[in-house]
Design an enzyme around this catalytic site. Structure first.
Site, short mmCIF file in Angstrom:
data_model
loop_
_atom_site.label_atom_id
_atom_site.label_comp_id
_atom_site.label_asym_id
_atom_site.label_seq_id
_atom_site.Cartn_x
_atom_site.Cartn_y
_atom_site.Cartn_z
N SER A 34 41.51 14.71 79.37
CA SER A 34 42.74 14.62 78.81
C SER A 34 43.35 14.25 77.27
O SER A 34 44.08 14.83 76.27
CB SER A 34 43.56 13.76 79.26
OG SER A 34 43.47 12.90 79.84
N ASN B 47 43.34 40.68 66.72
CA ASN B 47 44.03 42.44 66.96
C ASN B 47 43.37 42.12 68.65
O ASN B 47 42.63 42.29 69.19
CB ASN B 47 42.86 43.23 66.46
CG ASN B 47 43.18 44.69 66.87
OD1 ASN B 47 44.34 45.06 67.67
ND2 ASN B 47 42.09 45.50 66.23
N ASP B 48 44.96 41.97 69.36
CA ASP B 48 44.77 41.85 70.53
C ASP B 48 44.36 43.54 71.77
O ASP B 48 44.53 43.10 72.63
CB ASP B 48 45.55 41.10 71.31
CG ASP B 48 45.61 40.24 72.67
OD1 ASP B 48 44.63 40.34 72.88
OD2 ASP B 48 47.00 39.85 73.57
N TYR C 91 40.79 35.11 73.33
CA TYR C 91 41.35 35.47 72.67
C TYR C 91 42.72 35.87 72.63
O TYR C 91 43.04 36.55 73.31
CB TYR C 91 40.95 35.22 71.25
CG TYR C 91 39.87 34.69 71.02
CD1 TYR C 91 39.75 33.46 69.95
CD2 TYR C 91 38.28 35.29 71.50
CE1 TYR C 91 38.06 32.71 69.59
CE2 TYR C 91 37.30 34.15 70.80
CZ TYR C 91 37.02 33.37 70.66
OH TYR C 91 36.14 32.53 70.24
N ASP D 11 39.23 38.95 75.13
CA ASP D 11 38.52 38.91 74.57
C ASP D 11 38.35 37.20 74.25
O ASP D 11 37.73 36.76 74.48
CB ASP D 11 37.80 38.91 73.47
CG ASP D 11 39.31 38.41 72.35
OD1 ASP D 11 40.50 38.37 73.17
OD2 ASP D 11 39.24 39.76 71.25
N ASP E 156 46.04 37.83 77.54
CA ASP E 156 45.26 38.33 76.46
C ASP E 156 44.83 39.71 77.39
O ASP E 156 44.27 39.98 78.11
CB ASP E 156 43.65 37.62 76.95
CG ASP E 156 42.48 38.20 76.25
OD1 ASP E 156 42.56 39.00 75.10
OD2 ASP E 156 41.37 36.97 76.70
N ASP F 273 33.23 43.87 57.47
CA ASP F 273 34.73 43.75 57.73
C ASP F 273 35.06 44.55 56.38
O ASP F 273 36.39 44.06 56.07
CB ASP F 273 35.32 42.23 57.99
CG ASP F 273 35.00 41.37 58.71
OD1 ASP F 273 34.86 42.30 60.17
OD2 ASP F 273 35.14 40.72 58.76
N ASP G 179 39.57 43.58 59.57
CA ASP G 179 39.25 41.87 60.18
C ASP G 179 38.33 42.14 61.83
O ASP G 179 39.19 41.23 62.28
CB ASP G 179 39.90 40.68 59.87
CG ASP G 179 39.50 39.48 59.06
OD1 ASP G 179 39.27 38.83 59.61
OD2 ASP G 179 40.73 38.39 58.92
#
Length: 543
Positions: free
Chosen positions: A231, A175-176, A158, A156, A152, A191, A195
């Site tokens: 689980s 958008n990493d 994600y 963030d 990541d 946007d 995005d």
């Protein structure tokens, strides 16, 4: 008892992880994606490494022992992966040899007495003790403990990488390199230029100059789905063809790298947040896919915050992995589904360790207060009750386990007894021949469900509405039988405990119908602009 699987899988697993950066899919954060072949290459390399490791180190001795007509219990003890502790009973899955156990073991040890395998199994060396793996091991351990993505870049919560708590568990980052772009946020300036919420809707309609996000999503009441679970919610699953020789093929273990780096969970196929079409043949889809179908503006807004072994008492250790900003993000539907581990314990006498109603009340209230301080206003929380797990024994105990189907020598009753002997059963209380214990476990589960119901009917919170739903597995079984299914098909065949994919999809269908009927406001509006979104941006799928 030591598990050989930990040793077998550790080396190739961490080899895979050291190279995982090569496998990251390249991503165009504007309108499309393209997948790199790197991940496929790494997976093939992983499989080859695993195969060489198993065959090279253990293969010759295993073959020698099997040629001597000994069973898996004898092989495991001979190679010293299984041990009988002093004063403890001998735990065995298969019928004992006709000769005495001691004599059988002595003969087997003579066959492999000069083997280097014994040196390997006795060493007990931890793979993470290797200097070049120490740091990455620590990062992986942290990712699993905290339930956060291993990869990541912008922190963030994600990721663009699918496994290791990445996009199989929560919506894929678009958008990493930008911490302010992630699934579930309210659009930044509608946007217009990029995005920001990763739902694939951005830009301006050239016909009228109105941003697409404003035109298609404003007033549609977007919302995400978040699961706080164990689980079962993560969809723990060991494929049948991994352990059944008659079903093995060249493709059987292709999913092994993905499964291992997802902790043997399959959240991408789970009932709550799954985004892939079910492989079970059941038409019903996950709750997330239904939300997305209802409103395409919900695209990618899902989080599966589940962990194997989690309970009401341990949720506080990883609930901070939940991603929601009260000021910047859309509301969310949170499902609290700790359905087993508050009553499921491994000890010989599990009852004293079961969560009491008082402890459950305290921890659930603590969880709800945390959610109230993090969820945007207009959210909803649904507390799921615990099932009556007596259906496990009732429907499985006399059936043959996959490991015993060939020679008709291992039933689920034998399998449960074996796990209980080792004290590694996922739920001694229900996976037991002791009817009194099964009844006590169900009584405690009912008490805890009533506690959850009491909380839902008596407590009010500022930022979300609170509801309760029974986990009525009996209703699911009856529905499944009406369409010609058998109750045992609703339980994972290998572990004999978890809900199968069929069961999870039926549970999702039941959940959806009950919410539609009782609390329709939870689901939000059906977006009339869905066809236009598909026309402009195409069918982006659930992921």
């Amino acid at each position: 008892m030591k598990s050989p699987w930990k040793i077998l899988m550790a080396t190739p697993l961490f080899f895979l992880l050291t190279l995982h950066t090569l496998a990251s899919p390249a991503y165009d954060h504007q309108r499309g994606t393209r997948r790199s072949n790197g991940q496929v290459c790494i997976e093939k390399l992983f499989l080859k490494t695993t195969c060489y490791l198993v065959v090279g180190i253990f293969g010759p001795d295993i073959i020698k022992l099997l040629r001597a007509d000994v069973n898996a219990d004898v092989v495991c003890h001979t190679l010293e992966f299984c041990k009988q502790d002093p004063g403890q009973p001998l735990c065995h899955l298969y019928p004992l040899p006709k000769e005495t156990w001691k004599l059988t073991l002595e003969k087997a040890r003579q066959i492999v007495k000069k083997s280097p395998t014994l040196t390997y199994s006795r060493s007990g060396s931890a793979i993470c003790s290797l200097p070049f793996l120490a740091k990455i091991c620590q990062r992986i351990k942290s990712a699993i403990q905290n339930s956060l993505p291993f990869k990541d870049v912008d922190s963030d919560k994600y990721s663009v990488f699918p496994t290791l708590r990445g996009s199989h568990w929560r919506g894929r980052d678009c958008n990493d390199s930008n911490k302010m772009a992630y699934p579930g946020r309210r659009p930044d300036n509608w946007d217009t230029h990029q995005d920001s919420n990763c739902n694939g809707i951005w830009g301006v309609d050239p016909k009228d100059g109105i941003p697409y996000e404003k035109k298609f999503c404003e007033g549609s009441q977007p919302r995400g789905i978040i699961l706080l679970g164990d689980s079962a919610g993560a969809h723990f699953h060991i494929p049948l063809d991994w352990i059944t020789a008659s079903q093995m093929s060249l493709k059987s273990f292709f999913s092994l790298p993905t499964a291992l780096t997802n902790e043997l969970d399959w959240p991408q196929l789970s009932g709550a947040t799954g985004f892939l079409d079910s492989t079970s043949g059941v038409k019903e889809n996950s709750i997330y896919l239904r939300l997305r179908k209802r409103n395409h503006c919900n695209h990618r807004d899902y989080q599966n915050i589940s962990r194997n072994g989690a309970s009401s008492q341990s949720l506080e250790r990883f609930i901070e992995s939940l991603s929601r900003n009260q000021l910047l993000d859309q509301p969310a539907i949170v499902i609290y589904a700790m359905i087993g581990n508050d009553v499921c314990k491994r000890k010989i006498d599990p009852v004293p360790d079961m969560t009491t109603p008082e402890k459950l009340y305290s921890k659930v209230m603590q969880t709800l207060q945390y959610l109230d301080s993090h969820l945007p206003n207009g959210s909803h929380v649904i507390l799921y009750g615990l099932p009556d797990g007596t259906f496990l024994w009732d429907n499985l105990h006399s059936r043959y386990h996959p490991l015993g189907q060939l020679n008709k020598d291992v039933t689920y009753a034998h399998f449960y007894s074996f796990l209980n002997c080792l004290q590694v059963s996922p739920c001694h209380g229900w996976m037991s021949s002791n009817k009194t214990l099964r009844t006590l476990t169900s009584e405690r589960a009912e008490q805890l469900s009533n506690t959850l119901k009491k909380i839902a009917t008596s407590q009010k919170f500022t930022n979300f509405n609170l509801f309760y739903m029974d986990f009525d597995f009996q209703e699911i079984m009856e529905e499944w039988q009406r369409v010609g299914g058998q109750p045992w098909q609703l339980i994972e065949p290998v572990d004999g405990f978890h809900p199968s994919e069929v069961a999870l999809q039926l549970l999702a269908d039941r959940f959806w119908k009950k919410v539609q009927l009782q609390w329709p406001q939870v689901l939000g509006k059906e977006n009339p602009f869905n066809p236009q979104i598909e026309q402009v941006f195409g069918d982006q799928g659930g992921h």
